[in-house]
Design a protein around this motif. Structure first.
Motif, PDB file in Angstrom:
ATOM      1  N   THR A   1       2.494   1.715  -3.441  1.00  0.00           N
ATOM      2  CA  THR A   1       1.500   2.161  -4.418  1.00  0.00           C
ATOM      3  C   THR A   1       1.198   3.643  -4.237  1.00  0.00           C
ATOM      4  O   THR A   1       1.130   4.399  -5.209  1.00  0.00           O
ATOM      5  CB  THR A   1       0.208   1.325  -4.288  1.00  0.00           C
ATOM      6  OG1 THR A   1       0.540  -0.056  -4.441  1.00  0.00           O
ATOM      7  CG2 THR A   1      -0.811   1.720  -5.336  1.00  0.00           C
ATOM      8  N   ARG A   2       1.031   4.062  -3.001  1.00  0.00           N
ATOM      9  CA  ARG A   2       0.779   5.482  -2.732  1.00  0.00           C
ATOM     10  C   ARG A   2       1.989   6.339  -3.096  1.00  0.00           C
ATOM     11  O   ARG A   2       1.834   7.441  -3.623  1.00  0.00           O
ATOM     12  CB  ARG A   2       0.418   5.681  -1.266  1.00  0.00           C
ATOM     13  CG  ARG A   2      -0.972   5.210  -0.956  1.00  0.00           C
ATOM     14  CD  ARG A   2      -1.336   5.527   0.458  1.00  0.00           C
ATOM     15  NE  ARG A   2      -2.704   5.114   0.709  1.00  0.00           N
ATOM     16  CZ  ARG A   2      -3.174   4.796   1.898  1.00  0.00           C
ATOM     17  NH1 ARG A   2      -2.379   4.870   2.958  1.00  0.00           N
ATOM     18  NH2 ARG A   2      -4.410   4.414   2.052  1.00  0.00           N
ATOM     19  N   ARG A   3       3.171   5.852  -2.795  1.00  0.00           N
ATOM     20  CA  ARG A   3       4.388   6.615  -3.104  1.00  0.00           C
ATOM     21  C   ARG A   3       4.555   6.795  -4.607  1.00  0.00           C
ATOM     22  O   ARG A   3       5.069   7.803  -5.062  1.00  0.00           O
ATOM     23  CB  ARG A   3       5.588   5.886  -2.501  1.00  0.00           C
ATOM     24  CG  ARG A   3       6.907   6.584  -2.549  1.00  0.00           C
ATOM     25  CD  ARG A   3       7.070   7.758  -1.592  1.00  0.00           C
ATOM     26  NE  ARG A   3       6.742   7.508  -0.224  1.00  0.00           N
ATOM     27  CZ  ARG A   3       7.615   7.259   0.739  1.00  0.00           C
ATOM     28  NH1 ARG A   3       8.888   7.198   0.470  1.00  0.00           N
ATOM     29  NH2 ARG A   3       7.214   7.081   1.973  1.00  0.00           N
TER      30      ARG A   3
ATOM     31  N   GLY B   1       2.133   7.260  -6.506  1.00  0.00           N
ATOM     32  CA  GLY B   1       1.075   8.174  -6.929  1.00  0.00           C
ATOM     33  C   GLY B   1      -0.056   7.476  -7.663  1.00  0.00           C
ATOM     34  O   GLY B   1      -0.864   8.125  -8.330  1.00  0.00           O
TER      35      GLY B   1
ATOM     36  N   PRO C   1      -3.544   5.107  -7.791  1.00  0.00           N
ATOM     37  CA  PRO C   1      -4.665   4.743  -6.913  1.00  0.00           C
ATOM     38  C   PRO C   1      -4.524   3.288  -6.454  1.00  0.00           C
ATOM     39  O   PRO C   1      -3.982   2.451  -7.167  1.00  0.00           O
ATOM     40  CB  PRO C   1      -5.895   4.930  -7.798  1.00  0.00           C
ATOM     41  CG  PRO C   1      -5.415   5.085  -9.183  1.00  0.00           C
ATOM     42  CD  PRO C   1      -3.963   5.406  -9.150  1.00  0.00           C
ATOM     43  N   LEU C   2      -5.015   3.014  -5.268  1.00  0.00           N
ATOM     44  CA  LEU C   2      -4.872   1.665  -4.704  1.00  0.00           C
ATOM     45  C   LEU C   2      -5.549   0.596  -5.557  1.00  0.00           C
ATOM     46  O   LEU C   2      -5.090  -0.531  -5.624  1.00  0.00           O
ATOM     47  CB  LEU C   2      -5.425   1.620  -3.278  1.00  0.00           C
ATOM     48  CG  LEU C   2      -4.591   2.330  -2.216  1.00  0.00           C
ATOM     49  CD1 LEU C   2      -5.279   2.238  -0.860  1.00  0.00           C
ATOM     50  CD2 LEU C   2      -3.201   1.761  -2.146  1.00  0.00           C
TER      51      LEU C   2
ATOM     52  N   VAL D   1       0.844  -1.199   0.000  1.00  0.00           N
ATOM     53  CA  VAL D   1       0.000   0.000   0.000  1.00  0.00           C
ATOM     54  C   VAL D   1       0.880   1.250   0.000  1.00  0.00           C
ATOM     55  O   VAL D   1       0.631   2.194  -0.760  1.00  0.00           O
ATOM     56  CB  VAL D   1      -0.955  -0.010   1.220  1.00  0.00           C
ATOM     57  CG1 VAL D   1      -1.639   1.335   1.406  1.00  0.00           C
ATOM     58  CG2 VAL D   1      -1.980  -1.114   1.071  1.00  0.00           C
ATOM     59  N   SER D   2       1.926   1.248   0.816  1.00  0.00           N
ATOM     60  CA  SER D   2       2.829   2.408   0.879  1.00  0.00           C
ATOM     61  C   SER D   2       3.527   2.642  -0.452  1.00  0.00           C
ATOM     62  O   SER D   2       3.642   3.787  -0.910  1.00  0.00           O
ATOM     63  CB  SER D   2       3.885   2.196   1.967  1.00  0.00           C
ATOM     64  OG  SER D   2       3.294   2.064   3.216  1.00  0.00           O
TER      65      SER D   2
END
Length: 157
Positions: free
Chosen positions: A46-48, A50, A52-53, A43-44
């Motif tokens: 994927t967010r890093r 940029g 969407p999950l 999750v981290s």
């Protein structure tokens, strides 16, 4: 791999290595702790990136995480019987699995194409490669040493 993703991967590799090293004497305990950490890492990452999950290939990520846990558990039962080797092999396989997960997820999120499927064999090979690389390096140094020792020194004529 971008420097921020590399730092994130190194951070989670260190975390999983320490946890796996400490919890190795209890069979399966490290997998119970490392699996949620790998999901949080996914999750981290994927967010890093940029993204969407929902864009992350969660089915393949789950295959990597759970397949890696199964392979690591099997390795823990085989190498875990050797007191010191079990501690280090457990930590090394945790790092290798985190690296494999990071490379796969980073590649999948940076590409427009659908991510490739992951097999248990690919996970097993990824977890074996650190040990094979070390073994191959030792073997090549022995071969080089033997070759140097076998060549006689030139005699002045």
């Amino acid at each position: 791999m971008e420097p921020t993703i590399r730092r994130l991967t190194n951070k989670y590799s260190a975390i999983t290595a320490v946890i796996s090293f400490v919890t190795q004497p209890i069979p399966g305990a490290d997998e119970l702790i490392v699996v949620p950490i790998h999901y949080y890492f996914s999750v981290s990452l994927t967010r890093r990136r940029g993204a969407p999950l929902r864009r992350a290939p969660w089915l393949q990520v789950s295959k990597i995480i759970w397949g890696g846990a199964a392979v690591r558990l099997f390795a823990n039962f085989t190498l875990g019987l050797v007191p010191v080797a079990g501690l280090f092999s457990n930590a090394v396989t945790a790092v290798a699995l985190t690296e494999f997960l990071a490379r796969y997820l980073d590649t999948a999120l940076s590409s427009k194409a659908p991510p490739p499927a992951v097999s248990l064999r690919a996970i097993r090979d990824a977890l074996r490669s650190p040990r094979r690389a070390r073994r191959a390096q030792r073997l090549w140094s022995k071969i080089r040493r033997a070759a140097q020792e076998s060549v006689p020194a030139p005699t002045p004529g």
